[in-house]
Motif scaffolding. Structure first.
Motif, PDB file in Angstrom:
ATOM      1  N   LEU A  50       0.826  -1.204   0.000  1.00  0.00           N
ATOM      2  CA  LEU A  50       0.000   0.000   0.000  1.00  0.00           C
ATOM      3  C   LEU A  50       0.866   1.262   0.000  1.00  0.00           C
ATOM      4  CD1 LEU A  50      -2.881   1.177   0.192  1.00  0.00           C
ATOM      5  CD2 LEU A  50      -2.566   1.158   2.672  1.00  0.00           C
ATOM      6  N   LEU A  51       1.920   1.256   0.808  1.00  0.00           N
ATOM      7  CA  LEU A  51       2.814   2.418   0.852  1.00  0.00           C
ATOM      8  C   LEU A  51       3.567   2.607  -0.463  1.00  0.00           C
ATOM      9  CD1 LEU A  51       4.192   2.091   4.484  1.00  0.00           C
ATOM     10  CD2 LEU A  51       2.620   3.824   3.617  1.00  0.00           C
ATOM     11  N   GLN A  58       2.178   9.576  -5.339  1.00  0.00           N
ATOM     12  CA  GLN A  58       2.680  10.866  -4.873  1.00  0.00           C
ATOM     13  C   GLN A  58       3.850  11.389  -5.699  1.00  0.00           C
ATOM     14  OE1 GLN A  58       1.349  12.778  -2.458  1.00  0.00           O
ATOM     15  NE2 GLN A  58      -0.260  11.261  -2.176  1.00  0.00           N
ATOM     16  N   SER A  59       4.629  10.498  -6.277  1.00  0.00           N
ATOM     17  CA  SER A  59       5.823  10.920  -7.012  1.00  0.00           C
ATOM     18  C   SER A  59       5.637  10.898  -8.523  1.00  0.00           C
ATOM     19  CB  SER A  59       7.008  10.030  -6.615  1.00  0.00           C
ATOM     20  OG  SER A  59       6.748   8.697  -6.984  1.00  0.00           O
ATOM     21  N   GLN A  60       4.405  10.913  -8.993  1.00  0.00           N
ATOM     22  CA  GLN A  60       4.171  10.965 -10.435  1.00  0.00           C
ATOM     23  C   GLN A  60       4.648  12.305 -10.981  1.00  0.00           C
ATOM     24  OE1 GLN A  60       0.002  10.334 -11.027  1.00  0.00           O
ATOM     25  NE2 GLN A  60       0.228   8.100 -11.116  1.00  0.00           N
ATOM     26  N   PRO A  61       5.385  12.294 -12.084  1.00  0.00           N
ATOM     27  CA  PRO A  61       5.922  13.542 -12.627  1.00  0.00           C
ATOM     28  C   PRO A  61       4.840  14.572 -12.955  1.00  0.00           C
ATOM     29  CG  PRO A  61       6.975  11.662 -13.665  1.00  0.00           C
ATOM     30  CD  PRO A  61       5.884  11.128 -12.805  1.00  0.00           C
ATOM     31  N   ARG A  63       1.950  15.048 -11.460  1.00  0.00           N
ATOM     32  CA  ARG A  63       1.486  15.634 -10.206  1.00  0.00           C
ATOM     33  C   ARG A  63       2.522  16.601  -9.664  1.00  0.00           C
ATOM     34  NH1 ARG A  63       2.534  14.830  -5.005  1.00  0.00           N
ATOM     35  NH2 ARG A  63       0.929  15.350  -3.510  1.00  0.00           N
ATOM     36  N   LEU A  64       3.797  16.197  -9.678  1.00  0.00           N
ATOM     37  CA  LEU A  64       4.851  17.067  -9.174  1.00  0.00           C
ATOM     38  C   LEU A  64       4.959  18.345 -10.003  1.00  0.00           C
ATOM     39  CD1 LEU A  64       7.577  14.412  -8.323  1.00  0.00           C
ATOM     40  CD2 LEU A  64       6.037  15.590  -6.756  1.00  0.00           C
ATOM     41  N   GLU A  65       4.781  18.220 -11.308  1.00  0.00           N
ATOM     42  CA  GLU A  65       4.851  19.396 -12.170  1.00  0.00           C
ATOM     43  C   GLU A  65       3.706  20.366 -11.838  1.00  0.00           C
ATOM     44  OE1 GLU A  65       4.935  20.387 -16.944  1.00  0.00           O
ATOM     45  OE2 GLU A  65       5.376  18.366 -16.236  1.00  0.00           O
ATOM     46  N   ARG A  66       2.515  19.824 -11.597  1.00  0.00           N
ATOM     47  CA  ARG A  66       1.383  20.683 -11.215  1.00  0.00           C
ATOM     48  C   ARG A  66       1.670  21.392  -9.890  1.00  0.00           C
ATOM     49  NH1 ARG A  66      -1.837  16.144 -12.357  1.00  0.00           N
ATOM     50  NH2 ARG A  66      -2.228  15.950 -10.132  1.00  0.00           N
ATOM     51  N   LEU A  67       2.255  20.670  -8.937  1.00  0.00           N
ATOM     52  CA  LEU A  67       2.568  21.275  -7.645  1.00  0.00           C
ATOM     53  C   LEU A  67       3.630  22.357  -7.779  1.00  0.00           C
ATOM     54  CD1 LEU A  67       2.585  18.132  -5.327  1.00  0.00           C
ATOM     55  CD2 LEU A  67       0.907  19.975  -5.372  1.00  0.00           C
TER      56      LEU A  67
END
Length: 167
Positions: A50-51, A58-61, A63-67
């Motif tokens: 699960l982790l 959480q570490s999808q590129p 998603r990180l780019e949006r953040l």
């Protein structure tokens, strides 16, 4: 005589039955413990899975780019320079790889440290003589710190060595 022998055999059978029951009971307790441990192991493996899945989300590129775009004004993030990366051989050595100092080198460095501390002691004699003596002892016991070799100019900057660090 026959009755005494019968009583002894009954006593032996009773003792054997008690020992057998005790062994069976202990085996059942151990089996329950094994089942409990297997359930705990399965729970831990499920938690790890699960982790890992959560980390992947959480570490999808994307998603990180949006953040980064959303918080760019607050964080003021900059791309990593290619010169900020280091090669594996530029990292400090492991404790297990540090060479053992030679006895003659240690004596020579101790003599040099004593001479240097003696010069410092004459300058700092107005302060406190015991402190400089302690400093001389600490300097004499100190071993040289291994440093990594600087990156050569002839190395190809695009070639990056990878490897695992073991301790």
């Amino acid at each position: 005589m026959l009755k005494t022998f019968d009583l002894v055999l009954i006593g032996v059978m009773t003792a054997t039955a008690a020992v057998t029951y005790t062994i069976k009971h202990r085996a059942e307790l151990k089996l329950e413990e094994v089942h409990r441990l297997e359930a705990e192991i399965k729970l831990e493996k499920d938690t790890i899975d699960l982790l890992k899945a959560d980390w992947a989300l959480q570490s999808q590129p994307n998603r990180l780019e949006r953040l980064v775009k959303a918080y760019n004004d607050e964080l003021k993030l900059q791309p990593t320079e290619s010169t900020a990366l280091v090669h594996a051989k530029e990292l400090p050595m492991l404790k297990s790889e540090v060479p053992v100092p030679d006895v003659t080198e240690a004596k020579a460095s101790a003599k040099g440290a004593t001479v240097a501390s003696a010069k410092g002691a004459t300058v700092a004699s107005a302060k406190s003589a015991p402190d400089t003596a302690k400093g001389a002892q600490a300097t004499a016991k100190a071993q040289p710190i291994p440093m990594s070799a600087p990156r050569g100019e002839a190395e190809d900057a695009d070639q990056i060595e990878t490897g695992s660090v073991e301790e």
